[in-house]
Scaffold this motif. Structure first.
Motif, PDB file in Angstrom:
ATOM      1  N   PHE A   1       0.831  -1.197   0.000  1.00  0.00           N
ATOM      2  CA  PHE A   1       0.000   0.000   0.000  1.00  0.00           C
ATOM      3  C   PHE A   1       0.871   1.255   0.000  1.00  0.00           C
ATOM      4  O   PHE A   1       0.697   2.158  -0.821  1.00  0.00           O
ATOM      5  CB  PHE A   1      -0.926  -0.001   1.226  1.00  0.00           C
ATOM      6  N   GLU A   2       1.840   1.286   0.913  1.00  0.00           N
ATOM      7  CA  GLU A   2       2.701   2.471   0.993  1.00  0.00           C
ATOM      8  C   GLU A   2       3.578   2.607  -0.242  1.00  0.00           C
ATOM      9  O   GLU A   2       3.772   3.710  -0.760  1.00  0.00           O
ATOM     10  CB  GLU A   2       3.538   2.437   2.271  1.00  0.00           C
ATOM     11  N   GLY A   3       4.079   1.467  -0.731  1.00  0.00           N
ATOM     12  CA  GLY A   3       4.936   1.495  -1.915  1.00  0.00           C
ATOM     13  C   GLY A   3       4.208   2.027  -3.136  1.00  0.00           C
ATOM     14  O   GLY A   3       4.742   2.852  -3.886  1.00  0.00           O
ATOM     15  N   LEU A   4       2.972   1.561  -3.333  1.00  0.00           N
ATOM     16  CA  LEU A   4       2.213   2.002  -4.510  1.00  0.00           C
ATOM     17  C   LEU A   4       1.789   3.458  -4.362  1.00  0.00           C
ATOM     18  O   LEU A   4       1.811   4.230  -5.319  1.00  0.00           O
ATOM     19  CB  LEU A   4       0.989   1.106  -4.720  1.00  0.00           C
ATOM     20  N   GLN A   5       1.414   3.820  -3.129  1.00  0.00           N
ATOM     21  CA  GLN A   5       1.025   5.204  -2.894  1.00  0.00           C
ATOM     22  C   GLN A   5       2.180   6.140  -3.197  1.00  0.00           C
ATOM     23  O   GLN A   5       2.001   7.168  -3.859  1.00  0.00           O
ATOM     24  CB  GLN A   5       0.599   5.365  -1.440  1.00  0.00           C
ATOM     25  N   SER A   6       3.377   5.766  -2.743  1.00  0.00           N
ATOM     26  CA  SER A   6       4.521   6.653  -2.969  1.00  0.00           C
ATOM     27  C   SER A   6       4.934   6.650  -4.439  1.00  0.00           C
ATOM     28  O   SER A   6       5.655   7.537  -4.883  1.00  0.00           O
ATOM     29  CB  SER A   6       5.688   6.289  -2.047  1.00  0.00           C
ATOM     30  N   ALA A   7       4.462   5.643  -5.197  1.00  0.00           N
ATOM     31  CA  ALA A   7       4.704   5.666  -6.645  1.00  0.00           C
ATOM     32  C   ALA A   7       3.627   6.491  -7.357  1.00  0.00           C
ATOM     33  O   ALA A   7       3.644   6.608  -8.584  1.00  0.00           O
ATOM     34  CB  ALA A   7       4.720   4.238  -7.194  1.00  0.00           C
ATOM     35  N   GLY A   8       2.685   7.028  -6.595  1.00  0.00           N
ATOM     36  CA  GLY A   8       1.669   7.901  -7.176  1.00  0.00           C
ATOM     37  C   GLY A   8       0.408   7.171  -7.619  1.00  0.00           C
ATOM     38  O   GLY A   8      -0.429   7.734  -8.326  1.00  0.00           O
ATOM     39  N   ILE A   9       0.274   5.919  -7.191  1.00  0.00           N
ATOM     40  CA  ILE A   9      -0.919   5.158  -7.578  1.00  0.00           C
ATOM     41  C   ILE A   9      -2.007   5.349  -6.521  1.00  0.00           C
ATOM     42  O   ILE A   9      -1.734   5.310  -5.324  1.00  0.00           O
ATOM     43  CB  ILE A   9      -0.561   3.653  -7.754  1.00  0.00           C
ATOM     44  N   GLU A  10      -3.239   5.532  -7.018  1.00  0.00           N
ATOM     45  CA  GLU A  10      -4.354   5.801  -6.112  1.00  0.00           C
ATOM     46  C   GLU A  10      -5.038   4.490  -5.721  1.00  0.00           C
ATOM     47  O   GLU A  10      -5.438   3.712  -6.594  1.00  0.00           O
ATOM     48  CB  GLU A  10      -5.360   6.705  -6.837  1.00  0.00           C
ATOM     49  N   LEU A  11      -5.137   4.253  -4.419  1.00  0.00           N
ATOM     50  CA  LEU A  11      -5.787   3.004  -3.981  1.00  0.00           C
ATOM     51  C   LEU A  11      -6.220   3.104  -2.532  1.00  0.00           C
ATOM     52  O   LEU A  11      -5.850   4.041  -1.819  1.00  0.00           O
ATOM     53  CB  LEU A  11      -4.854   1.808  -4.194  1.00  0.00           C
ATOM     54  N   ARG A  12      -7.047   2.138  -2.115  1.00  0.00           N
ATOM     55  CA  ARG A  12      -7.502   2.066  -0.731  1.00  0.00           C
ATOM     56  C   ARG A  12      -6.803   0.924  -0.029  1.00  0.00           C
ATOM     57  O   ARG A  12      -6.462  -0.077  -0.649  1.00  0.00           O
ATOM     58  CB  ARG A  12      -9.001   1.761  -0.684  1.00  0.00           C
ATOM     59  N   LYS A  13      -6.658   1.083   1.299  1.00  0.00           N
ATOM     60  CA  LYS A  13      -6.065   0.007   2.103  1.00  0.00           C
ATOM     61  C   LYS A  13      -7.178  -0.971   2.451  1.00  0.00           C
ATOM     62  O   LYS A  13      -8.136  -0.613   3.130  1.00  0.00           O
ATOM     63  CB  LYS A  13      -5.462   0.618   3.365  1.00  0.00           C
ATOM     64  N   PRO A  14      -7.084  -2.208   1.964  1.00  0.00           N
ATOM     65  CA  PRO A  14      -8.196  -3.148   2.177  1.00  0.00           C
ATOM     66  C   PRO A  14      -8.239  -3.722   3.588  1.00  0.00           C
ATOM     67  O   PRO A  14      -7.217  -3.867   4.244  1.00  0.00           O
ATOM     68  CB  PRO A  14      -7.910  -4.257   1.165  1.00  0.00           C
ATOM     69  N   GLU A  15      -9.449  -4.034   4.051  1.00  0.00           N
ATOM     70  CA  GLU A  15      -9.647  -4.655   5.365  1.00  0.00           C
ATOM     71  C   GLU A  15      -9.733  -6.173   5.263  1.00  0.00           C
ATOM     72  O   GLU A  15      -9.944  -6.851   6.263  1.00  0.00           O
ATOM     73  CB  GLU A  15     -10.965  -4.163   5.973  1.00  0.00           C
ATOM     74  N   ALA A  16      -9.633  -6.700   4.044  1.00  0.00           N
ATOM     75  CA  ALA A  16      -9.771  -8.149   3.878  1.00  0.00           C
ATOM     76  C   ALA A  16      -9.208  -8.568   2.519  1.00  0.00           C
ATOM     77  O   ALA A  16      -8.957  -7.726   1.664  1.00  0.00           O
ATOM     78  CB  ALA A  16     -11.236  -8.546   3.972  1.00  0.00           C
ATOM     79  N   THR A  17      -9.043  -9.850   2.349  1.00  0.00           N
ATOM     80  CA  THR A  17      -8.500 -10.518   1.145  1.00  0.00           C
ATOM     81  C   THR A  17      -6.988 -10.291   1.012  1.00  0.00           C
ATOM     82  O   THR A  17      -6.409  -9.509   1.773  1.00  0.00           O
ATOM     83  CB  THR A  17      -9.154 -10.084  -0.198  1.00  0.00           C
ATOM     84  N   PHE A  18      -6.379 -10.964   0.053  1.00  0.00           N
ATOM     85  CA  PHE A  18      -4.961 -10.694  -0.200  1.00  0.00           C
ATOM     86  C   PHE A  18      -4.766  -9.965  -1.528  1.00  0.00           C
ATOM     87  O   PHE A  18      -3.827 -10.232  -2.266  1.00  0.00           O
ATOM     88  CB  PHE A  18      -4.081 -11.940  -0.069  1.00  0.00           C
ATOM     89  N   TYR A  19      -5.670  -9.014  -1.786  1.00  0.00           N
ATOM     90  CA  TYR A  19      -5.582  -8.207  -3.010  1.00  0.00           C
ATOM     91  C   TYR A  19      -5.590  -6.723  -2.692  1.00  0.00           C
ATOM     92  O   TYR A  19      -6.174  -6.294  -1.699  1.00  0.00           O
ATOM     93  CB  TYR A  19      -6.789  -8.492  -3.920  1.00  0.00           C
ATOM     94  N   LEU A  20      -4.953  -5.954  -3.560  1.00  0.00           N
ATOM     95  CA  LEU A  20      -5.121  -4.503  -3.570  1.00  0.00           C
ATOM     96  C   LEU A  20      -5.651  -4.134  -4.944  1.00  0.00           C
ATOM     97  O   LEU A  20      -5.138  -4.601  -5.975  1.00  0.00           O
ATOM     98  CB  LEU A  20      -3.796  -3.775  -3.290  1.00  0.00           C
ATOM     99  N   TRP A  21      -6.692  -3.323  -4.948  1.00  0.00           N
ATOM    100  CA  TRP A  21      -7.381  -2.922  -6.167  1.00  0.00           C
ATOM    101  C   TRP A  21      -7.031  -1.461  -6.394  1.00  0.00           C
ATOM    102  O   TRP A  21      -7.416  -0.610  -5.595  1.00  0.00           O
ATOM    103  CB  TRP A  21      -8.879  -3.120  -5.965  1.00  0.00           C
ATOM    104  N   ALA A  22      -6.253  -1.210  -7.439  1.00  0.00           N
ATOM    105  CA  ALA A  22      -5.684   0.131  -7.605  1.00  0.00           C
ATOM    106  C   ALA A  22      -6.167   0.781  -8.895  1.00  0.00           C
ATOM    107  O   ALA A  22      -6.330   0.108  -9.915  1.00  0.00           O
ATOM    108  CB  ALA A  22      -4.160   0.036  -7.619  1.00  0.00           C
ATOM    109  N   ARG A  23      -6.370   2.089  -8.829  1.00  0.00           N
ATOM    110  CA  ARG A  23      -6.710   2.829 -10.039  1.00  0.00           C
ATOM    111  C   ARG A  23      -5.495   2.939 -10.941  1.00  0.00           C
ATOM    112  O   ARG A  23      -4.374   3.114 -10.457  1.00  0.00           O
ATOM    113  CB  ARG A  23      -7.111   4.261  -9.657  1.00  0.00           C
TER     114      ARG A  23
END
Ligand SMILES: *Cc1c(COP(=O)(O)O)cnc(C)c1O
Length: 385
Positions: free
Chosen positions: A304-326
């Motif tokens: 989450f932090e790595g993608l955010q600092s790369a400028g990717i917009e996303l939410r921190k998920p409360e479940a699953t082993f996926y991150l869904w990013a714009r």
């Protein structure tokens, strides 16, 4: 050569990514595959030992019963009571499956006639849509939109469609969006299902992979749910057992019986030694789940932090082993961004459109790898963006 039901299936959108991945590997690029949702951690040893022991018992070498061993179904009922506060009759309200995917796909054949309408979320695990199509039925897509928490807006479903629809697939915690649902939403679903006589098939394989105090409810925890639906669950993600092929369906006994009838004519049940191992998983020490979750949580935070600092917009998920990013501005499609990541960074992600047209604009990252690899992937993505 093939039956119409095969020709009617949508093209497999991950094929291009698969091909480009092999191409990159041939060129010697060290590819980091974040596209696949398959636990990299091993099955806990006490479960493996139970299998080894049971495999040596000749009683387990014969055909199993269609619905599964009563002892396994009792273990499922006990687990649902303890973890989900849902009471089930092991005899009539639990059905053993050869992985939940098997039960999900066969449900379409149990409940749908050719030409029937089925409500299918989009984006979604592709099996719902493809099973409906193979049953000769017509999927009606319920868009899962970010502004609605990736939950279908039931009020927006046309009354004629709702009247016509025979069943509805749902899945929370959700793959691919990682969205969660609360019991309030499930209550709305039950009301809707009662009003329009719709069968609800809730898919809950990520029910235990939850973070930060969030607990995923069972659909069956809502009053009246058992009258309208069943829930699929699986040992695959909870106990790192995707390769073992064991899952189950619970809930309405009449619906489960329909699914059982299809299965009795197609498969002959789950290897009993695997069911014995499943009993060890469901009734044995549950610390392995907490340990698993701790690993995924740490990976999630890094990604989450790595993608955010790369400028990717996303939410921190409360479940699953996926991150869904714009996908970042400037990219024309999920596929274009996925190919860019693969060709320029050697990072494979799943393009959102692989899960349906409403997945456009997103990509899915999976957390099924060492944290060092996740860091490496983030570093590579930062460099190219
Ligand atoms: C992984 C997954 C399944 C399949 O699990 P098995 O029990 O291994 O067949 C079902 N539904 C969703 C949404 C999944 O992500």
């Amino acid at each position: 050569m093939y039956a119409d039901r095969i020709n009617a299936l949508p093209p497999y959108l991950f094929a291009e990514i698969d091909r480009k991945k092999r191409e990159a590997e041939r060129k010697g690029i060290n590819v980091i595959d974040m596209g696949i949702g398959d636990p990299d951690l091993p099955t806990p040893p006490h479960i493996v030992e139970a299998l080894c022991h049971a495999a040596g018992d000749p009683a387990n070498h014969r055909y199993p019963t269609y619905e599964g061993m009563l002892a396994f179904r009792e273990a499922v009922a006990g687990w649902y009571r303890r973890r989900k506060h849902v009471n089930l009759d092991p005899d009539s309200e639990v059905l053993t499956l050869i992985g939940s995917k098997e039960g999900i796909a066969h449900s379409a054949f149990a409940f749908l006639n050719p030409g029937d309408t089925a409500l299918v979320p989009n984006p979604a695990y592709p099996v719902y849509n493809n099973a409906v199509i193979m049953a000769g039925s017509v999927p009606f897509y319920m868009p899962l939109l970010e502004e609605e928490g990736f939950k279908p807006d039931l009020d927006r479903i046309d009354v004629d469609v709702a009247k016509r629809a025979k069943l509805m697939f749902l899945n929370y915690p959700n793959n691919p969006t990682a969205a969660t649902a609360d019991t309030e939403f499930f209550r709305e679903v039950v009301d809707f299902a009662h009003e329009h006589q719709i069968i609800v098939l809730h898919d809950n394989p990520y029910s235990e992979l939850t973070f930060d105090g969030y607990e995923a409810p069972s659909f069956l925890g809502v009053r009246g749910a058992k009258e309208v639906g069943i829930e699929f669950n699986s040992l695959s993600k909870t106990y790192n057992m995707t390769g073992w092929r064991i899952g189950f369906a619970v809930g309405n006994s009449e619906l489960l019986n329909g699914l059982r009838v299809v299965k009795t004519n197609i498969d002959s049940g789950t290897f009993q030694a695997v069911q014995v191992a499943g009993i060890a998983a469901l009734t044995g020490p549950q610390e392995c789940i907490r340990e698993n979750v701790a690993v995924y949580r740490a990976r999630r935070d890094v990604l989450f932090e790595g993608l955010q600092s790369a400028g990717i917009e996303l939410r921190k998920p409360e479940a699953t082993f996926y991150l869904w990013a714009r996908i970042p501005p400037g990219f024309s499609s999920s596929m274009a961004f996925s190919i860019f990541l693969l060709e320029r960074a050697g990072v494979v992600v799943a393009p959102g459109t692989g899960f349906g047209e409403y997945g456009e604009g997103y990509v899915r990252f999976s957390l099924c790898m060492d944290v060092e690899l996740i860091e490496e992937a983030c570093e590579r993505i930062r460099r190219i963006l």
